[in-house]
Structure formats: C-alpha cells, structure tokens
Design a protein around this motif. Structure first.
Motif, PDB file in Angstrom:
ATOM      1  N   ARG A 107       0.809  -1.214   0.000  1.00 38.60           N
ATOM      2  CA  ARG A 107       0.000   0.000   0.000  1.00 38.60           C
ATOM      3  C   ARG A 107       0.846   1.269   0.000  1.00 38.60           C
ATOM      4  NH1 ARG A 107      -5.367  -0.506   1.278  1.00 38.60           N
ATOM      5  NH2 ARG A 107      -5.397   1.623   2.105  1.00 38.60           N
ATOM      6  N   ASP A 108       1.997   1.221   0.654  1.00 38.64           N
ATOM      7  CA  ASP A 108       2.823   2.428   0.751  1.00 38.64           C
ATOM      8  C   ASP A 108       3.887   2.501  -0.338  1.00 38.64           C
ATOM      9  OD1 ASP A 108       4.441   0.385   1.586  1.00 38.64           O
ATOM     10  OD2 ASP A 108       5.028   1.324   3.490  1.00 38.64           O
ATOM     11  N   ALA A 109       3.801   1.641  -1.350  1.00 46.18           N
ATOM     12  CA  ALA A 109       4.825   1.596  -2.397  1.00 46.18           C
ATOM     13  C   ALA A 109       4.336   2.116  -3.747  1.00 46.18           C
ATOM     14  CB  ALA A 109       5.339   0.162  -2.559  1.00 46.18           C
ATOM     15  N   TRP A 110       3.130   2.672  -3.781  1.00 45.64           N
ATOM     16  CA  TRP A 110       2.594   3.139  -5.064  1.00 45.64           C
ATOM     17  C   TRP A 110       3.119   4.526  -5.411  1.00 45.64           C
ATOM     18  CZ3 TRP A 110       0.226   0.149  -8.437  1.00 45.64           C
ATOM     19  CH2 TRP A 110      -0.434  -1.004  -7.986  1.00 45.64           C
ATOM     20  N   ASN A 111       3.531   4.683  -6.658  1.00 45.18           N
ATOM     21  CA  ASN A 111       3.745   6.002  -7.240  1.00 45.18           C
ATOM     22  C   ASN A 111       3.274   5.951  -8.686  1.00 45.18           C
ATOM     23  OD1 ASN A 111       5.818   4.785  -8.727  1.00 45.18           O
ATOM     24  ND2 ASN A 111       7.434   5.571  -7.402  1.00 45.18           N
TER      25      ASN A 111
ATOM     26  N   PRO B  85       4.308  13.415 -13.102  1.00 47.24           N
ATOM     27  CA  PRO B  85       5.680  12.908 -12.959  1.00 47.24           C
ATOM     28  C   PRO B  85       5.696  11.557 -12.245  1.00 47.24           C
ATOM     29  CG  PRO B  85       5.590  15.247 -12.431  1.00 47.24           C
ATOM     30  CD  PRO B  85       4.166  14.803 -12.592  1.00 47.24           C
ATOM     31  N   GLY B  86       6.555  10.668 -12.720  1.00 49.32           N
ATOM     32  CA  GLY B  86       6.562   9.301 -12.216  1.00 49.32           C
ATOM     33  C   GLY B  86       6.904   9.152 -10.757  1.00 49.32           C
ATOM     34  N   HIS B  87       7.657  10.085 -10.180  1.00 46.99           N
ATOM     35  CA  HIS B  87       8.075   9.918  -8.788  1.00 46.99           C
ATOM     36  C   HIS B  87       7.008  10.358  -7.791  1.00 46.99           C
ATOM     37  CE1 HIS B  87       8.992  14.195  -9.442  1.00 46.99           C
ATOM     38  NE2 HIS B  87       8.905  14.333  -8.127  1.00 46.99           N
ATOM     39  N   TYR B  88       5.920  10.946  -8.260  1.00 47.40           N
ATOM     40  CA  TYR B  88       4.854  11.346  -7.338  1.00 47.40           C
ATOM     41  C   TYR B  88       4.288  10.121  -6.639  1.00 47.40           C
ATOM     42  CZ  TYR B  88       4.482  16.182  -9.097  1.00 47.40           C
ATOM     43  OH  TYR B  88       4.715  17.492  -9.433  1.00 47.40           O
ATOM     44  N   ARG B  89       4.258  10.151  -5.329  1.00 46.59           N
ATOM     45  CA  ARG B  89       3.690   9.053  -4.554  1.00 46.59           C
ATOM     46  C   ARG B  89       2.169   9.117  -4.590  1.00 46.59           C
ATOM     47  NH1 ARG B  89       4.091   9.118   0.642  1.00 46.59           N
ATOM     48  NH2 ARG B  89       4.768  11.289   0.882  1.00 46.59           N
TER      49      ARG B  89
ATOM     50  N   GLN C 295      -4.194  11.155  -2.757  1.00 44.21           N
ATOM     51  CA  GLN C 295      -3.294  12.291  -2.699  1.00 44.21           C
ATOM     52  C   GLN C 295      -2.030  11.975  -3.490  1.00 44.21           C
ATOM     53  OE1 GLN C 295      -2.701  12.850   1.528  1.00 44.21           O
ATOM     54  NE2 GLN C 295      -4.377  14.334   1.644  1.00 44.21           N
ATOM     55  N   LEU C 296      -1.616  12.926  -4.322  1.00 40.79           N
ATOM     56  CA  LEU C 296      -0.331  12.825  -5.001  1.00 40.79           C
ATOM     57  C   LEU C 296       0.664  13.674  -4.220  1.00 40.79           C
ATOM     58  CD1 LEU C 296      -1.088  13.030  -8.838  1.00 40.79           C
ATOM     59  CD2 LEU C 296      -0.732  11.005  -7.416  1.00 40.79           C
ATOM     60  N   MET C 297       1.755  13.030  -3.817  1.00 39.97           N
ATOM     61  CA  MET C 297       2.737  13.691  -2.959  1.00 39.97           C
ATOM     62  C   MET C 297       4.097  13.726  -3.645  1.00 39.97           C
ATOM     63  SD  MET C 297       0.889  14.225  -0.138  1.00 39.97           S
ATOM     64  CE  MET C 297       2.153  14.606   1.077  1.00 39.97           C
ATOM     65  N   ASP C 298       4.781  14.844  -3.519  1.00 38.84           N
ATOM     66  CA  ASP C 298       6.174  14.969  -3.935  1.00 38.84           C
ATOM     67  C   ASP C 298       6.981  15.121  -2.651  1.00 38.84           C
ATOM     68  OD1 ASP C 298       8.598  15.400  -5.076  1.00 38.84           O
ATOM     69  OD2 ASP C 298       8.041  17.221  -6.165  1.00 38.84           O
ATOM     70  N   GLY C 299       7.528  14.016  -2.189  1.00 34.24           N
ATOM     71  CA  GLY C 299       8.120  14.017  -0.866  1.00 34.24           C
ATOM     72  C   GLY C 299       7.018  14.201   0.163  1.00 34.24           C
ATOM     73  N   GLU C 300       7.102  15.251   0.958  1.00 33.45           N
ATOM     74  CA  GLU C 300       6.064  15.550   1.942  1.00 33.45           C
ATOM     75  C   GLU C 300       5.118  16.642   1.467  1.00 33.45           C
ATOM     76  OE1 GLU C 300       5.665  13.705   4.616  1.00 33.45           O
ATOM     77  OE2 GLU C 300       7.347  12.525   3.823  1.00 33.45           O
TER      78      GLU C 300
END
Length: 281
Positions: free
Chosen positions: A179-183, A265-269, A228-233
């Motif tokens: 669950r916490d590994a999606w981006n 962007p692909g790195h967005y969590r 939510q889409l997150m970039d870092g925090e």
C-alpha cells in the motif's frame, strides 16, 4: 465439470468447477476474458508453512517472495470436501507471478453454485501428504493461490467446508504492490506487467477474442474518498475517487482510474485512504 464465462470490466472469468467429495479432482483452467486458458507447463520452488508463512517465488527468477497468509483455525472440523486439484491452479498462478515480475497474483473467487449455498462461512484448506493447511479467505470468498512446489508435486488438493456441488470459482488477478509503495511510475509498470500476464496465459488462438487489462483503479465502497499525489512531503494534488466500477466480487465501488498514460511525474507518490483497494479493470 462445467465451464462458463462471466464478465465484469476486464474480468471475463472462467468457472473452475464444483466442490466434490469423492470425485476425481477437476482441472482448473486459467482465466481470462472470454477464453479458457491452459496453465503454465513448468514448476518452481516455493514453500508454505501453517502459520502466516511467506511463500517464495523461484529463486532463479530473482523475484520478491509472494506472501500468502495461511492461518490456523479454531474450528475443530477442518474443511474436508475436495474442491479442485491444486497443481493446475499452482502452475497458472506461478506463470502470472513470473511474467508480471511479482507485481500481480492470481486469486480464486468462490461463488455459490446453488441457490441454497452461501459463502459467508466458507473455509479453505490446502492439503498435500500432510495435514490440511487453512488459507485465509477474504470477504466475498476470495483467496490468493499460494505457490508451494512440494504440495503441487504431491498432487495436492483444495478442500472446502461445503457440500458437493455447492461452490464454483472464478479466477481473478490482483496487484501485489504494498500500500505504501505506489507512485505514478509503479501504476504504469503494474498495468504493463498485468497485460503481459494476460497474454502469457491466453492461448494464441484465443487472443483475438480476449479483452485486455484496460486500467488500474484505486477504489472505495463509498463516493467521496480521494487519493493524494505527494512529492516528498508536499501535497501536489487531491484526486477524487468518484468513477463507478465493480470490484472483484461484483460489488459497486467508486474509483480513481489510471490508464497508464497519465501525465503526472513518475516519482509522485500515490497515497490512498485506509479502506481503499486497488483493482485491475
């Protein structure tokens, strides 16, 4: 054994068979969309223990371990009715796991085959030469097929606590990402891997008639939840989960659907609500 097709979204699913107490175990066809699919022909090492084990994929594939929960039960009477042979399910599940690089697993959804049958209290066990090992069944009668080469080699059997002919089953494919590994990149990768798995277990002569995995969806039982889409925090965007769909047990859900062509962007969590689930549609 009767074989039938039922479709919901990409899930055109093949009936596996019915519970039977003293009949020879029926073969389990693989899924997919308007087609009965033969299982993979090879085997691979894995292991399963009787208490919440990790069932590893073959070491030579370099894949992460497939974790399937096998739980103890307080019920004194273990499931004892033969439902279907394990090996055919094992081979197909192993092919799905390998071809998808460990991002997709194969599950079975148990379905009442008679009006009088229920699945509210259904229990499943996997038996080889030893004692039956209870397998965790989620709401709606769905359980992930464990990968255990020893039991497959022993001509193991799935057992249920229902009478002969009371149950049938469909095959479904499910993402196996934590669950916490999606981006955003992982969403596209899982879609790609799931489509590869579909093609790998669909015979060439069935492919023109088979539907493909169209999308990956984050879903909740009620409208109003959001991703939510997150970039870092940093919160970048809030994405409502409002698109109607049905889940693996044909219940209505509301989703945020990704088709793999999303421009974020692909790195967005991707952070999902606690009760959200992830579906292949």
């Amino acid at each position: 054994m009767r074989t039938w097709i039922a479709c919901a979204g990409w899930l055109c699913l093949v009936s596996l068979g019915q519970a039977q107490e003293h009949a020879p175990p029926p073969a389990v066809p693989a899924p997919l969309h308007s087609a009965s699919v033969p299982p993979a022909a090879d085997a691979a090492p894995a292991s399963a223990a009787a208490s919440a084990p990790e069932v590893p994929a073959p070491a030579d594939q370099g894949l992460p371990a497939q974790t399937v929960t096998i739980t103890a039960t307080s019920d004194a009477k273990a499931p004892h009715v033969r439902f279907t042979a394990y090996r055919e399910s094992y081979l197909t599940a192993r092919k799905v796991w390998q071809v998808s690089s460990g991002s997709v697993v194969m599950a079975l959804r148990l379905i009442p085959a008679k009006l009088s049958a229920t699945i509210d209290d259904v229990r499943v066990a996997l038996q080889g030469n030893g004692a039956p090992m209870p397998i965790k069944v989620s709401a709606g009668g769905v359980f992930v097929v464990p990968l255990n080469d020893d039991i497959a080699a022993q001509d193991g059997t799935f057992l249920v606590n229902k009478g002969r002919g009371e149950l049938t089953a469909n095959i479904v494919l499910q993402p196996s990402v934590a669950r916490d590994a999606w981006n955003v990149t992982r969403v596209g990768q899982v879609l790609h891997d799931a489509r590869r798995a579909v093609r790998a277990i669909t015979p060439w002569y069935k492919r023109p008639f088979a539907s493909d995995v169209q999308s990956l969806a984050f879903c909740a039982a009620e409208r109003g939840s959001a991703l939510q889409l997150m970039d870092g925090e940093q919160l970048i965007a809030t994405l409502p989960m409002n698109e109607p769909a049905v889940n693996d047990i044909n219940q209505p859900v509301f989703c945020k659907i990704f088709d793999g062509e999303d421009k974020y962007p692909g790195h967005y969590r991707v952070v999902m609500p606690e009760q959200a689930t992830v579906l292949l549609l």
